[in-house]
Design a protein around this motif. Sequence first.
Motif, PDB file in Angstrom:
ATOM      1  N   VAL A  11       3.663  -1.116 -17.593  1.00  0.00           N
ATOM      2  CA  VAL A  11       5.168  -0.656 -17.579  1.00  0.00           C
ATOM      3  C   VAL A  11       5.925  -0.720 -16.331  1.00  0.00           C
ATOM      4  CG1 VAL A  11       6.973   1.453 -18.449  1.00  0.00           C
ATOM      5  CG2 VAL A  11       5.019   0.354 -20.053  1.00  0.00           C
ATOM      6  N   LEU A  12       5.328   0.071 -15.472  1.00  0.00           N
ATOM      7  CA  LEU A  12       5.542   0.221 -14.005  1.00  0.00           C
ATOM      8  C   LEU A  12       5.831  -1.120 -13.355  1.00  0.00           C
ATOM      9  CD1 LEU A  12       3.327   3.129 -12.516  1.00  0.00           C
ATOM     10  CD2 LEU A  12       5.785   3.037 -13.263  1.00  0.00           C
ATOM     11  N   ALA A  13       4.997  -1.951 -13.670  1.00  0.00           N
ATOM     12  CA  ALA A  13       5.159  -3.507 -13.174  1.00  0.00           C
ATOM     13  C   ALA A  13       6.514  -4.114 -13.836  1.00  0.00           C
ATOM     14  CB  ALA A  13       4.128  -4.323 -13.444  1.00  0.00           C
ATOM     15  N   GLY A  61       0.715  -1.193   0.136  1.00  0.00           N
ATOM     16  CA  GLY A  61      -0.020   0.300  -0.131  1.00  0.00           C
ATOM     17  C   GLY A  61       0.866   1.213  -0.009  1.00  0.00           C
ATOM     18  N   VAL A  62       1.845   1.275   0.869  1.00  0.00           N
ATOM     19  CA  VAL A  62       2.983   2.296   0.717  1.00  0.00           C
ATOM     20  C   VAL A  62       3.377   2.547  -0.659  1.00  0.00           C
ATOM     21  CG1 VAL A  62       4.845   3.308   1.894  1.00  0.00           C
ATOM     22  CG2 VAL A  62       3.194   2.027   3.298  1.00  0.00           C
ATOM     23  N   CYS A  63       3.964   1.550  -1.000  1.00  0.00           N
ATOM     24  CA  CYS A  63       4.452   1.656  -2.571  1.00  0.00           C
ATOM     25  C   CYS A  63       3.750   1.909  -3.471  1.00  0.00           C
ATOM     26  CB  CYS A  63       5.025   0.154  -2.978  1.00  0.00           C
ATOM     27  SG  CYS A  63       6.567  -0.172  -1.921  1.00  0.00           S
ATOM     28  N   ALA A  64       2.451   1.912  -3.428  1.00  0.00           N
ATOM     29  CA  ALA A  64       1.251   2.357  -4.291  1.00  0.00           C
ATOM     30  C   ALA A  64       1.133   3.881  -4.320  1.00  0.00           C
ATOM     31  CB  ALA A  64       0.063   1.634  -3.984  1.00  0.00           C
ATOM     32  N   VAL A  65       1.573   4.476  -3.361  1.00  0.00           N
ATOM     33  CA  VAL A  65       1.603   5.951  -3.443  1.00  0.00           C
ATOM     34  C   VAL A  65       2.202   6.711  -4.463  1.00  0.00           C
ATOM     35  CG1 VAL A  65       1.800   7.882  -1.901  1.00  0.00           C
ATOM     36  CG2 VAL A  65       0.696   6.137  -0.885  1.00  0.00           C
ATOM     37  N   PRO A  66       3.700   6.386  -4.333  1.00  0.00           N
ATOM     38  CA  PRO A  66       4.366   7.241  -5.397  1.00  0.00           C
ATOM     39  C   PRO A  66       3.973   6.423  -7.052  1.00  0.00           C
ATOM     40  CG  PRO A  66       5.802   5.407  -4.124  1.00  0.00           C
ATOM     41  CD  PRO A  66       4.461   5.717  -3.545  1.00  0.00           C
ATOM     42  N   LEU A  67       3.649   5.192  -7.049  1.00  0.00           N
ATOM     43  CA  LEU A  67       3.141   4.803  -8.445  1.00  0.00           C
ATOM     44  C   LEU A  67       2.027   5.283  -8.832  1.00  0.00           C
ATOM     45  CD1 LEU A  67       4.130   0.959  -7.867  1.00  0.00           C
ATOM     46  CD2 LEU A  67       5.684   2.987  -9.115  1.00  0.00           C
ATOM     47  N   PHE A  99      -6.912   2.877  -5.445  1.00  0.00           N
ATOM     48  CA  PHE A  99      -5.648   2.263  -5.695  1.00  0.00           C
ATOM     49  C   PHE A  99      -4.725   1.690  -4.704  1.00  0.00           C
ATOM     50  CE2 PHE A  99      -1.308   2.590  -7.772  1.00  0.00           C
ATOM     51  CZ  PHE A  99      -1.369   2.087  -8.945  1.00  0.00           C
ATOM     52  N   ILE A 100      -4.875   2.338  -3.525  1.00  0.00           N
ATOM     53  CA  ILE A 100      -3.992   1.755  -2.656  1.00  0.00           C
ATOM     54  C   ILE A 100      -4.496   0.803  -1.631  1.00  0.00           C
ATOM     55  CG2 ILE A 100      -2.936   2.610  -0.154  1.00  0.00           C
ATOM     56  CD1 ILE A 100      -2.959   5.601  -1.374  1.00  0.00           C
ATOM     57  N   ALA A 101      -5.769   0.677  -1.743  1.00  0.00           N
ATOM     58  CA  ALA A 101      -6.376  -0.354  -1.095  1.00  0.00           C
ATOM     59  C   ALA A 101      -6.277  -1.627  -1.884  1.00  0.00           C
ATOM     60  CB  ALA A 101      -7.805  -0.130  -0.958  1.00  0.00           C
ATOM     61  N   ALA A 102      -6.311  -1.556  -3.320  1.00  0.00           N
ATOM     62  CA  ALA A 102      -6.033  -2.848  -4.187  1.00  0.00           C
ATOM     63  C   ALA A 102      -5.016  -3.148  -4.078  1.00  0.00           C
ATOM     64  CB  ALA A 102      -6.681  -2.341  -5.586  1.00  0.00           C
ATOM     65  N   ALA A 103      -3.656  -2.366  -3.867  1.00  0.00           N
ATOM     66  CA  ALA A 103      -2.353  -2.545  -4.082  1.00  0.00           C
ATOM     67  C   ALA A 103      -2.246  -3.435  -2.550  1.00  0.00           C
ATOM     68  CB  ALA A 103      -1.475  -1.454  -3.939  1.00  0.00           C
ATOM     69  N   ALA A 104      -2.819  -2.782  -1.432  1.00  0.00           N
ATOM     70  CA  ALA A 104      -2.465  -3.712  -0.254  1.00  0.00           C
ATOM     71  C   ALA A 104      -3.096  -5.060  -0.295  1.00  0.00           C
ATOM     72  CB  ALA A 104      -3.179  -2.982   0.960  1.00  0.00           C
ATOM     73  N   GLY A 105      -4.212  -5.217  -0.801  1.00  0.00           N
ATOM     74  CA  GLY A 105      -4.934  -6.562  -0.858  1.00  0.00           C
ATOM     75  C   GLY A 105      -4.111  -7.420  -1.878  1.00  0.00           C
ATOM     76  N   CYS A 106      -3.603  -7.082  -3.034  1.00  0.00           N
ATOM     77  CA  CYS A 106      -2.435  -7.749  -3.951  1.00  0.00           C
ATOM     78  C   CYS A 106      -1.463  -8.177  -3.092  1.00  0.00           C
ATOM     79  CB  CYS A 106      -2.335  -6.976  -5.101  1.00  0.00           C
ATOM     80  SG  CYS A 106      -3.829  -6.816  -6.378  1.00  0.00           S
ATOM     81  N   VAL A 136       0.976   7.542 -12.595  1.00  0.00           N
ATOM     82  CA  VAL A 136      -0.305   7.203 -13.418  1.00  0.00           C
ATOM     83  C   VAL A 136      -1.550   8.093 -13.238  1.00  0.00           C
ATOM     84  CG1 VAL A 136       0.800   4.851 -13.836  1.00  0.00           C
ATOM     85  CG2 VAL A 136      -1.117   5.320 -12.044  1.00  0.00           C
ATOM     86  N   ALA A 137      -1.478   8.828 -12.299  1.00  0.00           N
ATOM     87  CA  ALA A 137      -2.863   9.265 -11.773  1.00  0.00           C
ATOM     88  C   ALA A 137      -3.632  10.109 -12.861  1.00  0.00           C
ATOM     89  CB  ALA A 137      -2.620  10.269 -10.702  1.00  0.00           C
ATOM     90  N   ARG A 138      -2.893  10.798 -13.954  1.00  0.00           N
ATOM     91  CA  ARG A 138      -3.702  11.553 -14.995  1.00  0.00           C
ATOM     92  C   ARG A 138      -3.968  10.750 -15.961  1.00  0.00           C
ATOM     93  NH1 ARG A 138      -3.458  16.975 -13.725  1.00  0.00           N
ATOM     94  NH2 ARG A 138      -2.054  17.527 -12.269  1.00  0.00           N
ATOM     95  N   LEU A 139      -3.664   9.476 -16.051  1.00  0.00           N
ATOM     96  CA  LEU A 139      -4.077   8.688 -17.307  1.00  0.00           C
ATOM     97  C   LEU A 139      -5.165   8.161 -17.042  1.00  0.00           C
ATOM     98  CD1 LEU A 139      -0.460   7.088 -17.685  1.00  0.00           C
ATOM     99  CD2 LEU A 139      -1.345   9.026 -18.999  1.00  0.00           C
ATOM    100  N   ARG A 140      -5.994   7.691 -18.083  1.00  0.00           N
ATOM    101  CA  ARG A 140      -7.308   6.956 -18.348  1.00  0.00           C
ATOM    102  C   ARG A 140      -7.155   5.756 -19.597  1.00  0.00           C
ATOM    103  NH1 ARG A 140      -7.181   9.282 -14.533  1.00  0.00           N
ATOM    104  NH2 ARG A 140      -8.706  10.690 -13.631  1.00  0.00           N
TER     105      ARG A 140
END
Length: 396
Positions: A138-140, A114-120, A228-235, A124-128
Motif C-alpha cells: 500500500v505504501l509503495a 535510505g532517508v525516505c525509509a525512516v518515516p515509512l 529496513f533502511i539498508a535495504a531501502a538504500a540498496g534498492c 509499518v514498524a509494529r506490523l508483522r
Amino acid sequence: MTETAKTSLRSEENFLKVTRSRRNVAWSGIGALVVIVVLFLFPYFVGPGTTGIMVQGLIVLTLASMWNLLAGYAGLVSVGQQAFLGLGAYFVLIPAMHGVTPWLGLFIAAIGAGVCAVPLWWLVARLRLGYFAIATWVLATVVMLVIEQISSVGGGTGEPLPGLTGMDPAVLTAYTYWAALIVAVLAIGGVYLLLRSRIGLTLTAIRDDERAARSSGVRVGLARMGVFIAAAAGCGAAGGVLAIEQLQVVPGTSGGVFSVQWTAEMAFAVIIGGIGTIEGPILGTIVYMVLQQTLQSYNAWYLIVLGIVAIAVALFARRGLWGTVDERFNVRLFPVGYHLWAPGETRRRRRTPVHAASLAASRARPVRLGFGPGFGPGFGLGFVPSSTGPRGKLHA
C-alpha cells in the motif's frame, strides 16, 4: 578450521566455546576477486546487447540481495520494495534535471531512499507477517500516486533522463554496466560484512525466535529498522542504475519503476536460490535471467514456466537450490555462521543445527553468554551447556 571469537560459556563444571566459522574465507575472497575482475572486463569482449542483459541481471541481483536481507534475516517479508526502487530512479532524475551528472546521482539515490525509509518504517514498524507485506504494498502504491501528481517530473507519463545525450551508445552501455556491477558488489559485500558483525548475530536470533531474542535483551525494533533502511538504500541505488539504463523514468506503467513486477522478480530469485543465504540470491538471479532470456519470446508461457519452477522448488527444495546444496554438502562460499563446541571437541563433524534463539528459549537454567566487547553489552542468550552434548551451528 575455525578461529575462536573470544567467546565462551561457563558453568561451575564445564564450558561451551562459541567460534565464528572462517572456513573457506581466504579462498572465497580470492575467488570473488577473480570473478569481479572477469566481470569488469566483460564489455571489452562482448557486444552491447549482452552487456545490456548483464545490466538487467545485476539490477535484479542487487534487489534480490536486499530483499533477502529483509525477509531471510530480519523476517520482514516486503511486497513494497519497488517504492525505494522508484524513489532511487527519481533521485537520479531530479538532480540531473538541474545539471548534476546521473553518475553522481547514484549516491544521491542510495542516500535519499535510505532517508525516505525512516518515516515509512515508522508507519509499518509494529506490523508483522501478512500485515507487514500488505502495508508495504500500500505504501509503495501511495508513493507512486504522489509522484504521478507532480507535473514537474513528468507526472504519470514520466520524463527522459538528461545529462547523457550525445554519448556513444556502446560506451554508455559499458559505463552503465560498470555502475551496475559496482552497486551489486557493494550490496553483496555490505550484506556479508553486516552479517559478520554483531548485528548479524542479532538478526539470526530474531529470525529464529523473536520472542526469545527480545527476552534476552536484543533490541529487535532497532535492528529491524536498520535493516529496513539498508535495504531501502540498496534498492534506491539499483533504481538509479535502472534510470540510467532506460534513459527515462516512468512511474506506473508495466515495467515502470514503481511496478510490483520488480518485487516479484527479486522475491522469485531469492526463493529459487535459497532464502537466508548470501549465495542464494546470486544463484537465483542466474536461474531467473536464463529463464527470462530463453522463454521471453513465448509470451504467456514465460510466466507459466516461472510459476512452475517456483512451485517445484517450494515443494521439493524448500530451502532453495543453494540451501539444498549446503544441506547436503555443507558448503558455504560466504560463511557467516557460528559453531558451538563441546569440551574436548577438536574436529568438525556435521551435527544438527542449533539456532541461537532456540537455545535461548529451550533451556531451563539460564547462564549468561557474554559476547565480549566486540558484540556490545546487554546481549545474552540463556542456556545450560552439556559436557557431552553436540555442537551445533548458529546459522546466519
